[in-house]
Design an enzyme around this catalytic site. Structure first.
Site, PDB file in Angstrom:
ATOM      1  CG  ASP A  64     -17.151  36.083  19.896  1.00  0.00           C
ATOM      2  OD1 ASP A  64     -16.293  35.757  20.741  1.00  0.00           O
ATOM      3  OD2 ASP A  64     -17.162  35.651  18.730  1.00  0.00           O
ATOM      4  CG  PHE A  96     -10.207  21.332  22.507  1.00  0.00           C
ATOM      5  CD1 PHE A  96     -10.563  20.922  21.229  1.00  0.00           C
ATOM      6  CD2 PHE A  96      -9.728  22.627  22.673  1.00  0.00           C
ATOM      7  CE1 PHE A  96     -10.441  21.783  20.140  1.00  0.00           C
ATOM      8  CE2 PHE A  96      -9.606  23.494  21.592  1.00  0.00           C
ATOM      9  CZ  PHE A  96      -9.968  23.066  20.320  1.00  0.00           C
ATOM     10  CE  LYS A  97     -17.364  17.696  25.791  1.00  0.00           C
ATOM     11  NZ  LYS A  97     -18.034  18.063  27.040  1.00  0.00           N
ATOM     12  CB  SER A 141      -9.945  25.976  36.317  1.00  0.00           C
ATOM     13  OG  SER A 141      -9.863  24.587  36.548  1.00  0.00           O
ATOM     14  CE1 TYR A 195     -10.945  25.380  30.909  1.00  0.00           C
ATOM     15  CE2 TYR A 195      -9.992  24.201  32.775  1.00  0.00           C
ATOM     16  CZ  TYR A 195     -10.960  25.038  32.252  1.00  0.00           C
ATOM     17  OH  TYR A 195     -11.935  25.561  33.070  1.00  0.00           O
ATOM     18  CB  VAL A 197      -1.027  26.598  29.948  1.00  0.00           C
ATOM     19  CG1 VAL A 197      -0.190  27.845  29.649  1.00  0.00           C
ATOM     20  CG2 VAL A 197      -0.103  25.452  30.376  1.00  0.00           C
TER      21      VAL A 197
END
Length: 278
Positions: A64, A96-97, A141, A195, A197
């Site tokens: 983790d 998060f979605k 990303s 996400y 940032v």
């Protein structure tokens, strides 16, 4: 003689699992896949068991990246079993979605905790174990570039600075979370993407760590890069994405398997196997 080893974090599904599978076919050393959840990790390990070849072994170890004890336990395992790391792929991350109703400030804090602070924590420990000739790939990303473009000119200049330090970057990531929790992040020049940032953090951290490797271990030929795997059909990105996990694994695998003696790319943001301007 100790065996060579590749470590892939967050490898129980999606891009991480596809990278681990790709290494089975293209790499001769052992592959250690990690996941937070023991059961999920063991299930992924079974998927690799038919793909290993020769004396190659696939191994699972719980990790983790948001838990220091877990990181230290994992580092101790690697040190004892292998003595070092030849390939390190920092893939673990969350998002998060789009439709998630969790308050933005909470999303910012939770996302940053894993994607930036977790990756930073595991890197600070495991980079010390990377052997000469090693390859380090931090999965970022294209959203990091989009988020960068959505930031103020002042923030963009800070994130593009060739002298920014890890401490200064961490201060900026903390400031974003605080601004997000206060509902003032956009007023203060931040992009409206927790996400995105967090992945700015991963990309810039990669550039900083690459510079440090060049300065502190100039003769070790360790290549460290950040990369975008593309928009991939995973639990995180959803079913409409154009790429399969195997296609998403291509650029991380390309960087992980840069041949001995290669000098570049190093300290770059790479997409579709090409270094992109940051």
């Amino acid at each position: 003689m100790l065996k060579k080893v590749a470590v892939v974090t967050g490898a129980n599904k999606g891009i991480g699992l596809a990278v681990a599978k790709g290494l089975c076919g293209k790499w001769t050393g052992d592959i250690v896949l990690t996941a937070r959840n023991e059961e999920n990790g063991q299930r992924a390990l079974q998927a690799l068991s038919t793909l290993t070849h020769g004396d190659q072994e696939a191994v699972f170890h719980q990790l983790d990246i948001t838990d220091k004890k877990s990181i230290d336990s994992f580092a101790g395992f690697v040190r004892e079993k292998y003595g070092g790391i030849d390939i390190l792929i920092n893939n673990a991350g969350i998002a998060f979605k789009v439709a998630d109703t969790t308050p933005f400030g909470t999303q910012a804090e939770v996302t940053m905790q894993t994607n930036y602070f977790g990756t930073l924590a595991v890197s600070k420990v495991l980079l010390k174990l990377v052997r000469p000739g090693g390859r380090v790939v931090n999965v970022s990303s294209m959203q990091s570039k989009r988020a960068l473009a959505g930031c103020s000119a002042e923030l963009q200049a800070q994130f593009r600075s060739e002298t920014i330090t890890e401490e200064e970057l961490t201060e900026l990531m903390n400031r974003f979370v605080e601004d997000a929790k206060q509902g003032r992040h956009q007023d203060n020049g931040w992009a409206n993407s927790a996400y995105g940032v967090s992945k700015i953090g991963v990309t810039v951290m990669s550039l900083i760590h690459a510079r440090e490797l060049s300065r502190n271990r100039p003769n070790d030929n360790i290549l460290l890069n950040a990369c975008c795997p593309g928009w991939v059909r995973t639990d995180m990105a959803g079913p409409k994405a154009p790429k399969s996990p195997e296609e998403g694994a291509e650029t991380p695998l390309f960087l992980a398997l840069l041949p001995p003696g290669a000098g570049e790319p190093h300290g770059r943001f790479v997409s579709e196997k090409q270094a992109e301007p940051w």
